[in-house]
Design an enzyme around this catalytic site. Structure first.
Site, short mmCIF file in Angstrom:
data_model
loop_
_atom_site.label_atom_id
_atom_site.label_comp_id
_atom_site.label_asym_id
_atom_site.label_seq_id
_atom_site.Cartn_x
_atom_site.Cartn_y
_atom_site.Cartn_z
N HIS A 175 -8.80 -0.90 5.27
CA HIS A 175 -9.17 -2.22 5.80
C HIS A 175 -9.61 -3.09 4.63
O HIS A 175 -10.42 -2.64 3.79
CB HIS A 175 -10.28 -2.08 6.85
CG HIS A 175 -10.65 -3.41 7.46
ND1 HIS A 175 -9.87 -4.02 8.41
CD2 HIS A 175 -11.68 -4.25 7.20
CE1 HIS A 175 -10.42 -5.19 8.73
NE2 HIS A 175 -11.52 -5.33 8.01
N ASN A 213 0.84 -1.21 0.00
CA ASN A 213 0.00 0.00 0.00
C ASN A 213 0.87 1.26 0.00
O ASN A 213 0.56 2.23 -0.67
CB ASN A 213 -0.94 -0.01 1.20
CG ASN A 213 -2.18 -0.85 0.96
OD1 ASN A 213 -3.09 -0.43 0.27
ND2 ASN A 213 -2.20 -2.05 1.50
C1 GRF Z 1 -3.10 -5.45 3.74
O1 GRF Z 1 -3.75 -6.69 3.92
C2 GRF Z 1 -4.08 -4.35 4.02
O2 GRF Z 1 -5.38 -4.65 3.60
C3 GRF Z 1 -4.06 -4.29 5.50
O3 GRF Z 1 -2.76 -4.67 5.91
C4 GRF Z 1 -2.08 -5.24 4.82
C5 GRF Z 1 -1.01 -4.28 4.39
O4 GRF Z 1 -0.26 -4.86 3.39
N1 GRF Z 1 -4.37 -2.98 5.94
P1 GRF Z 1 1.02 -4.05 2.84
O5 GRF Z 1 2.01 -3.99 3.98
O6 GRF Z 1 0.53 -2.68 2.46
O7 GRF Z 1 1.46 -4.86 1.68
#
Ligand code: GRF
Length: 197
Positions: free
Chosen positions: A110, A14
Site C-alpha cells: 500500500h 511492482n
Molecule cells: C501502486 O500505486 C501501488 O502502490 C499500489 O497500486 C499501484 C500499482 O502500480 N498498490 P503497478 O501496477 O505496480 O505499477
C-alpha cells in the site's frame, strides 16, 4: 520452493521489481509462477510475458456474484499450486473464501504509512492526493498481510519517503514507488519464502 502468484491491475511496476529481484537471486526460496490480472490488456501481463511467466485474467464483471469471482480466483490459484499470493496494485476485493485459503500467505503493498491514508477508496493516486492535501512531510509505503479488514492486516515492512515542496500526486507516487514500494515488496516476499515470517 514456494510458488508465488502476483495479482495485478495496471502497469505492473511492482511486478517488474519482483521479477528483477528474483533474477538477481534475491529470493532463493520462491518463484513467481503466475500473474493474474483483473482485466485483459494491462501492461503487467506484457511484463510477465517478457519474463516467461504465465499470465491469466480473472475479471470480476465476468461473474454474477462476488462469490463466483472468488471461486474462479481460487481455482486458478489451486490449479497452479500457489503457496503465496502477492497483491501488486490489484484493484478487485478478495472475498473471505480466498483470504481463508491463504492465512498469512497474502501480501499487499500500500502506498502510504498505514494507518494513514488507507482503507476503502484509498488506492493509486488518491492516496498521494490525500497525503498532499493533509500536508504531511513524510509518507511512504507499507507491506502487510491481507486479512478481512481492508488494509488492516498485520504490518510486515514500512519505509518512509520525504514529501518535497511542489510535489504533485504523480511526482510523489513515483518517488514512493522508486524509494519504497519496489524495495519493500521483493524483500517482504523473500522474508516469507525463507520462513523468516
Ligand atoms: C501502486 O500505486 C501501488 O502502490 C499500489 O497500486 C499501484 C500499482 O502500480 N498498490 P503497478 O501496477 O505496480 O505499477
Amino acid at each position: 520452493m514456494m510458488n508465488i502468484a502476483v495479482l495485478v491491475s495496471g502497469g505492473g511496476t511492482n511486478l517488474q521489481a519482483i521479477l528483477e529481484s528474483e533474477r538477481r537471486g534475491e529470493n532463493p526460496n520462491g518463484k513467481v509462477t503466475l500473474v493474474v490480472a483483473s482485466k485483459p490488456g494491462v501492461y503487467a501481463l506484457e511484463r510477465a510475458k517478457n519474463f516467461g511467466v504465465k499470465g491469466e485474467v480473472v475479471r470480476r464483471k465476468d461473474y454474477a456474484t462476488a462469490e463466483e469471482f472468488d471461486a474462479a480466483l481460487l481455482k486458478v490459484l489451486h490449479e497452479n499450486n500457489i503457496d503465496l499470493v502477492v497483491l501488486a496494485g490489484f484493484l478487485s476485493v478478495l472475498g473471505p473464501s480466498v483470504i481463508a485459503a491463504y492465512p498469512n500467505r497474502i501480501l499487499n503493498i500500500h502506498p502510504s504509512l498505514i494507518p494513514s491514508f488507507c482503507g476503502p477508496g484509498f488506492y493509486g493516486l488518491r492516496v498521494h492526493e490525500a497525503a498532499l492535501a493533509r500536508g504531511v512531510k513524510v509518507t511512504g509505503a507499507t507491506v502487510h498481510f491481507v486479512n478481512e479488514v481492508c488494509d488492516g492486516g498485520p504490518i510486515l515492512l514500512q519505509k518512509a519517503v520525504e514529501v518535497q515542496p511542489g510535489d504533485t500526486p504523480e511526482i510523489l507516487q513515483k518517488r514512493v514507488m522508486e524509494q519504497a514500494e519496489w524495495k519493500l515488496l521483493p524483500k517482504a516476499i523473500a522474508m516469507v519464502c525463507s520462513g523468516e515470517v
